[in-house]
Write an enzyme that holds these catalytic residues in place. Structure first.
Site, mmCIF file in Angstrom:
data_model
loop_
_atom_site.group_PDB
_atom_site.id
_atom_site.type_symbol
_atom_site.label_atom_id
_atom_site.label_comp_id
_atom_site.label_asym_id
_atom_site.label_seq_id
_atom_site.Cartn_x
_atom_site.Cartn_y
_atom_site.Cartn_z
ATOM 1 C CB CYS A 141 -5.076 -15.253 16.355
ATOM 2 S SG CYS A 141 -4.873 -14.017 15.059
ATOM 3 C CG ASP A 194 -5.857 1.623 8.025
ATOM 4 O OD1 ASP A 194 -5.618 2.163 6.923
ATOM 5 O OD2 ASP A 194 -5.197 0.672 8.471
ATOM 6 C CB CYS A 222 -9.557 -9.321 18.453
ATOM 7 S SG CYS A 222 -7.861 -9.500 19.049
ATOM 8 N NE ARG A 231 -4.917 -7.708 7.574
ATOM 9 C CZ ARG A 231 -4.028 -7.285 8.449
ATOM 10 N NH1 ARG A 231 -3.589 -8.080 9.394
ATOM 11 N NH2 ARG A 231 -3.548 -6.072 8.363
ATOM 12 C CE LYS A 233 -1.670 1.280 9.954
ATOM 13 N NZ LYS A 233 -1.271 0.556 8.720
ATOM 14 C CG ASP A 283 -10.161 -0.768 10.569
ATOM 15 O OD1 ASP A 283 -9.915 0.449 10.447
ATOM 16 O OD2 ASP A 283 -9.275 -1.647 10.609
ATOM 17 N NE ARG A 336 5.076 2.399 6.149
ATOM 18 C CZ ARG A 336 4.856 3.545 5.485
ATOM 19 N NH1 ARG A 336 5.567 3.855 4.416
ATOM 20 N NH2 ARG A 336 3.894 4.356 5.880
ATOM 21 N NE ARG A 354 -3.215 2.894 0.494
ATOM 22 C CZ ARG A 354 -2.654 4.036 0.109
ATOM 23 N NH1 ARG A 354 -1.434 4.054 -0.396
ATOM 24 N NH2 ARG A 354 -3.297 5.178 0.232
ATOM 25 C CE1 TYR A 355 0.416 4.279 4.117
ATOM 26 C CE2 TYR A 355 0.406 1.981 4.780
ATOM 27 C CZ TYR A 355 -0.121 3.256 4.863
ATOM 28 O OH TYR A 355 -1.211 3.491 5.662
ATOM 29 C CB CYS A 388 -10.655 -9.799 13.723
ATOM 30 S SG CYS A 388 -9.303 -10.178 12.580
HETATM 31 C C1 LIG Z 1 -0.260 -0.298 8.758
HETATM 32 C C2 LIG Z 1 0.305 -0.745 7.520
HETATM 33 C C3 LIG Z 1 1.672 -0.598 7.259
HETATM 34 C C4 LIG Z 1 2.624 0.024 8.241
HETATM 35 O O1 LIG Z 1 2.323 1.384 8.435
HETATM 36 P P1 LIG Z 1 3.218 2.262 9.402
HETATM 37 O O2 LIG Z 1 2.471 3.563 9.497
HETATM 38 O O3 LIG Z 1 4.551 2.392 8.753
HETATM 39 O O4 LIG Z 1 3.302 1.544 10.701
HETATM 40 C C5 LIG Z 1 2.139 -1.025 6.040
HETATM 41 N N1 LIG Z 1 1.327 -1.566 5.120
HETATM 42 C C6 LIG Z 1 0.004 -1.685 5.334
HETATM 43 C C7 LIG Z 1 -0.857 -2.257 4.267
HETATM 44 C C8 LIG Z 1 -0.553 -1.292 6.546
HETATM 45 O O5 LIG Z 1 -1.872 -1.445 6.768
#
Ligand SMILES: *Cc1c(COP(=O)(O)O)cnc(C)c1O
Length: 442
Positions: A129, A334, A133, A138, A341, A297, A120, A116-117, A136
């Protein structure tokens, strides 16, 4: 080290379990409770809970003996109970609920890998798990014993990471990576560490909270071979902070793993500034830094946990300045649909002029800060080498950088195209008689 005041609890129904079994995570896993009959031996069930537990197609129930022991058996409003014992509120739908509210599936180039980012990825390594929870995010994939990720999918995930050099941070989640068989977790970490551009690995886990017995010396020895390794745990209420959890976080931090905490803001669990302040202060005592406080969420079954966003802002107002900065998390929403986020916080900037900014502090004290009039930013050219290309994700930073002047919503150009003639004023012949038309007048 100061002796910490956190309790150790064991429900009376487990009084006869020998310590070496109670303290063995495999015993905890294989003795999880999931039926009304079993749970009723520990806590007095309400009608709503009993009804939910006898419903088919309910999101999976499983609670470790350790975690269920933390519930006050006579309190229907116990904050731990609400997290793991279902009620018939779970069957209630609400407008705007979604199965995959964060659009994770859409962002998955291969199954179980959410990119998504820019730099990372989130890597889902299991659907299992230690306990489940009720809220959840997911629930669509978690808990189903038949929906495990396969070796083939794992190979695809590793392949994608190898050929995607902008990924420098891999977040292992699921499910819970710490319920994987130790050998499998070790293999995942080994394969990730063979990829040179992956700088850090992090693990998102609730195992230290549900089953602190899992944090053994062996596990810590294994994990620390894969540094830099970071970990986020998931505590929602101070009642989850026990002697056992404190021992687990002590072991993990001694193994050099920085610990953060993620909390979900939930009605009836922790939607109160005093509860949250105690929670974050207790967390820093066990050397866990509050990382994120999440707005709940839009996921089916979690409607009754949702709070207005104003509640989260009120809580942040009561934390920042009132307690150690280390103890203050970021409050995040989110964004539905995969927006990622987004931090939300109280306003501290009241106003600004060209060289002055008016700020208020946590107490309501109002100050003006005089800004410099002779500021020269450092030479952008010097930092060229540090710039990372982020294809398609330049957004606001590109506006700030001056690479772009506008961001347009979808269809903007079509809607606003009235077929007008462009640059009319440049048409000198037409405008000269009126005495205008020189470039500098435009
Ligand atoms: C939360 C999340 C991350 C990590 O986000 P940070 O703000 O760096 O902690 C990375 N990828 C996805 C898809 C996420 O939901």
């Amino acid at each position: 080290m100061t002796v910490l005041p956190f309790p150790s609890k064991r429900a009376s129904a487990f009084a006869d379990v020998p310590d070496e079994k109670w303290n063995d995570w495999r015993w905890q896993l294989s003795h999880r409770l999931n039926t009304a009959e079993e749970i009723e031996k520990i806590i007095h069930l309400t009608d709503s809970e009993r009804k939910a537990l006898s419903t088919e197609h309910l999101f999976r129930v499983d609670v470790t003996p350790y975690f269920i022991s933390l519930i006050d058996p006579d309190d229907p409003d116990d904050p731990i109970r609400k997290q793991v014992i279902p009620t018939d509120c779970e069957m209630v739908t609400f407008t705007s609920e979604m199965e995959d509210s964060l659009a994770e599936d859409k962002h998955s180039p291969v199954p179980g890998l959410v990119h998504r980012y820019p730099d990372r990825v989130l890597m889902l390594v299991t659907t299992q798990c230690a306990s489940y929870c009720r809220y959840c995010t997911r629930a669509r994939i978690v808990g189903d014993p038949l929906a495990q990720f396969s070796r083939h999918e794992f190979d695809l995930q590793i392949e994608y990471l190898k050929k995607t050099p902008q990924v420098r941070d891999v977040l292992l989640s699921g499910g819970d990576p710490l319920v994987l068989a130790p050998k499998i977790l070790e293999e995942i970490l080994t394969r990730l560490r063979e990829i040179p551009h992956i700088e850090i690995v992090r693990i998102g886990t609730r195992v230290p909270v549900f089953m602190p017995q899992r944090i053994t010396d062996d596990l810590c020895d294994m994990l620390q071979r894969f540094h830099p390794l970071w970990m986020n745990i998931h505590v929602n209420h101070s009642n989850e902070i026990t002697k056992e959890l404190a021992q687990a976080t002590d072991k993990l931090t001694r193994a050099g793993i920085p610990l953060g905490n993620q909390t979900v803001l939930m009605a009836g669990v922790n939607d109160n500034v005093h509860i949250q302040r105690k929670l974050v202060q207790d967390l820093v005592r066990i050397r866990v830094r509050p990382y994120y406080l999440y707005q709940c969420d839009l996921v089916h079954g979690a409607g009754h946990f949702r709070t207005p966003v104003a509640k989260g802002i009120e809580i942040m107002e009561g934390l920042r300045g009132h307690t150690s900065g280390y103890a203050v998390p970021n409050y995040m929403i989110d964004a539905p649909g995969g927006g990622g986020k987004i931090p939300v916080l109280p306003n501290y900037v009241l106003s600004m002029s060209d060289h002055k900014i008016i700020l208020r502090n946590f107490e309501g004290y109002i100050a003006s800060y005089e800004e410099p009039t002779d500021y020269t930013p450092s030479m952008a050219a010097k930092y060229k080498g540090l710039k990372r290309p982020e294809p398609g994700q330049e957004g606001l930073t590109a506006l700030l950088d001056g690479e772009k002047m506008v961001i347009k919503s979808e269809g903007f150009d079509e809607i606003h195209d009235r077929h007008g003639i462009q640059h009319r004023l440049k048409d000198e012949a037409k405008w000269k008689p009126l005495g205008i038309g020189k470039e500098k007048d435009l």
